[in-house]
Scaffold this active site. Structure first.
Site, PDB file in Angstrom:
ATOM      1  N   LYS A  11       1.009  -0.915  -0.015  1.00  0.00           N
ATOM      2  CA  LYS A  11      -0.208  -0.102   0.399  1.00  0.00           C
ATOM      3  C   LYS A  11       0.752   1.408   0.300  1.00  0.00           C
ATOM      4  O   LYS A  11       1.915   1.196   0.095  1.00  0.00           O
ATOM      5  CB  LYS A  11      -0.853  -0.089   1.312  1.00  0.00           C
ATOM      6  N   HIS A 117      -1.792  -5.543   1.807  1.00  0.00           N
ATOM      7  CA  HIS A 117      -2.933  -6.514   1.170  1.00  0.00           C
ATOM      8  C   HIS A 117      -2.419  -7.610   1.035  1.00  0.00           C
ATOM      9  O   HIS A 117      -0.780  -7.829  -0.273  1.00  0.00           O
ATOM     10  CB  HIS A 117      -3.521  -5.872   0.561  1.00  0.00           C
TER      11      HIS A 117
END
Length: 152
Positions: A11, A117
């Protein structure tokens, strides 16, 4: 156990904090094969599609804004049991609950800035890979040490 693929994204906070090579290294050291890699700033539409399961949750807008606020390193990793193993490497969603030695346990503090993620299952992995990558962007190849990674 069969070979499978999973989607992993570093991210914007992980990219900005300079953790790309460390995270890549953890997956490589584990023995997984990188078959897709790109860096992009996700559009709002891509972010909304990616986090669509959270659309009705109060944090959805903030999540979309955050993931589209800066560069993301999107990856596809392949290997035996890669989905479950990646989840273990990543650690708990809430960094303060993540075990030391996991990516989040070592590198993150706040749930809203939890670095990475990873797909949570086979169906999700397929959906996310197809959302973020075109088939031409995925590379089929064999590692020179594949016979040393697994009996199969």
């Amino acid at each position: 156990m069969t070979k499978e693929r999973t989607f992993i994204a570093i991210k914007p906070d992980g990219v900005q904090r300079g953790y790309v090579s460390e995270i890549l290294g953890r997956f490589e050291k584990k023995g997984f094969k990188l078959v897709g890699l790109k860096q992009l700033i996700p559009s709002k539409e891509l972010a909304q599609n990616h986090y669509g399961v959270h659309r009705e949750r109060p944090f959805f807008g903030d999540l979309v804004d955050f993931i589209s606020s800066g560069p993301v390193v999107a990856m596809v990793w392949e290997g035996e049991g890669v989905i479950l193993s990646a989840r273990k490497l990543i650690g708990a969603t809430k960094p303060l609950e993540a075990e030391p030695g996991t990516i989040r346990g070592d590198l993150a503090i706040d749930i809203g800035r939890n670095i990475i993620h990873g797909s949570d299952g086979e169906d999700t992995a397929k959906f996310e890979i197809n959302l973020w990558f075109n088939e031409e962007e995925l590379c089929e190849w064999e590692t020179s040490d594949s016979k040393w990674r697994s009996e199969n």
